[in-house]
Design an enzyme around this catalytic site. Sequence first.
Site, mmCIF file in Angstrom:
data_model
loop_
_atom_site.group_PDB
_atom_site.id
_atom_site.type_symbol
_atom_site.label_atom_id
_atom_site.label_comp_id
_atom_site.label_asym_id
_atom_site.label_seq_id
_atom_site.Cartn_x
_atom_site.Cartn_y
_atom_site.Cartn_z
ATOM 1 N N HIS A 170 -2.600 2.191 8.413
ATOM 2 C CA HIS A 170 -3.718 1.425 7.861
ATOM 3 C C HIS A 170 -3.878 0.136 8.646
ATOM 4 O O HIS A 170 -2.880 -0.498 9.019
ATOM 5 C CB HIS A 170 -3.440 1.114 6.381
ATOM 6 C CG HIS A 170 -4.349 0.082 5.796
ATOM 7 N ND1 HIS A 170 -5.707 0.260 5.683
ATOM 8 C CD2 HIS A 170 -4.101 -1.159 5.297
ATOM 9 C CE1 HIS A 170 -6.245 -0.821 5.143
ATOM 10 N NE2 HIS A 170 -5.297 -1.702 4.900
ATOM 11 N N GLU A 222 -16.822 11.568 23.219
ATOM 12 C CA GLU A 222 -15.505 12.084 22.835
ATOM 13 C C GLU A 222 -15.281 12.181 21.329
ATOM 14 O O GLU A 222 -14.365 12.871 20.882
ATOM 15 C CB GLU A 222 -14.414 11.148 23.391
ATOM 16 C CG GLU A 222 -14.360 11.082 24.881
ATOM 17 C CD GLU A 222 -13.395 12.116 25.440
ATOM 18 O OE1 GLU A 222 -12.188 11.893 25.336
ATOM 19 O OE2 GLU A 222 -13.869 13.140 25.952
ATOM 20 N N HIS A 230 -12.915 -3.386 3.960
ATOM 21 C CA HIS A 230 -11.476 -3.648 4.033
ATOM 22 C C HIS A 230 -10.875 -3.132 5.349
ATOM 23 O O HIS A 230 -10.302 -3.904 6.106
ATOM 24 C CB HIS A 230 -10.772 -3.021 2.822
ATOM 25 C CG HIS A 230 -9.296 -3.293 2.779
ATOM 26 N ND1 HIS A 230 -8.621 -3.617 1.632
ATOM 27 C CD2 HIS A 230 -8.358 -3.287 3.760
ATOM 28 C CE1 HIS A 230 -7.341 -3.807 1.901
ATOM 29 N NE2 HIS A 230 -7.160 -3.608 3.185
ATOM 30 N N GLU A 249 0.829 -1.219 0.000
ATOM 31 C CA GLU A 249 0.000 0.000 0.000
ATOM 32 C C GLU A 249 0.860 1.265 0.000
ATOM 33 O O GLU A 249 0.398 2.335 0.409
ATOM 34 C CB GLU A 249 -0.954 -0.003 1.209
ATOM 35 C CG GLU A 249 -1.865 -1.197 1.311
ATOM 36 C CD GLU A 249 -2.887 -1.328 0.177
ATOM 37 O OE1 GLU A 249 -2.903 -0.439 -0.704
ATOM 38 O OE2 GLU A 249 -3.621 -2.331 0.156
ATOM 39 N N HIS A 273 -7.174 -3.097 9.947
ATOM 40 C CA HIS A 273 -8.454 -3.758 9.670
ATOM 41 C C HIS A 273 -9.268 -3.947 10.956
ATOM 42 O O HIS A 273 -9.516 -5.092 11.359
ATOM 43 C CB HIS A 273 -8.203 -5.131 9.028
ATOM 44 C CG HIS A 273 -7.335 -5.117 7.803
ATOM 45 N ND1 HIS A 273 -6.642 -6.238 7.357
ATOM 46 C CD2 HIS A 273 -7.059 -4.130 6.915
ATOM 47 C CE1 HIS A 273 -5.978 -5.941 6.244
ATOM 48 N NE2 HIS A 273 -6.200 -4.664 5.962
#
Length: 270
Positions: free
Chosen positions: A139, A169, A210, A116, A141
Amino acid sequence: MKDILTAPFMVEMIRTTENMYAHGWDERNGGNISLRLDTAELGEYLDTGAVLRELPTGFAAPELEDAYFLVTGTGKYFKNVRYAPEVNLGIVRLTEGGAVAQLLWGFTDGGAFTSEFPAHMMSHVARLSIDPHSRVVMHCHPANLLAMTYVHTLDEREFTRTLWQMCTECIVVFPDGVNVLPWMLCGTNEIGEATAEKMRTSRLVVWSQHGIYGAGRDLDETFGLIETAEKAAEIYMKIAHLPRVNTITDAQLHLLEKRFGVQARAGYLD
Ligand code: 2HA
Ligand code: ZN
């Protein structure tokens, strides 16, 4: 030269990958992080003139010419980073307008940066155009945010409002809200460009079915951003199938704006 394994950026990176794995956000080789390094600080640990290998990136990012990144490797497992940082992590410098990444340290098994990388580097460019102190793209999941993209509309205003309503919050931590991409093929320049475009208006970008991207000034802040959104998504997944008797109202969200000196994304509150 000081021992690079004692560098604050290295220690923090190792702790962060370990913590993210412990949260269940990075199964197998899931997830990736890039951290833009301070050139002077890096020079205390590494001869930045010694290039080990050159790796083509397949994209242009002239804004990042001569920028240094500590980045997780493709196919590498977050759970293993702490046991072999020099195999699972690498330090690269972008040159030739971003088309080449020079490897200066790490990926000692012949590996390379995360698949990525385009989304990471393009997102750095986008965030730096808004905040010159931005350093991190992360990144992962997380299960509840991912689950939410199966059952909730992907409309960004609605998605953001739902998260804001789940924990008090949230609006304070991400007043810019959450942007959402539809399902796209990962690891491509196309998803990289789409992610970067979304990063211009929010530090959180959901990849439907994803995972999520977060951006910030340091690893702790970026982790906290994702952690807060994921917590809100968890509450949503606990209550989505039940009648909602109470909620946080827009009037209350406006009170939080005032109390904490934040500005909610324009047009997102009534
Ligand atoms: O393999 O998370 O998106 C790492 C990923 C790809
Ligand atoms: Zn992923």
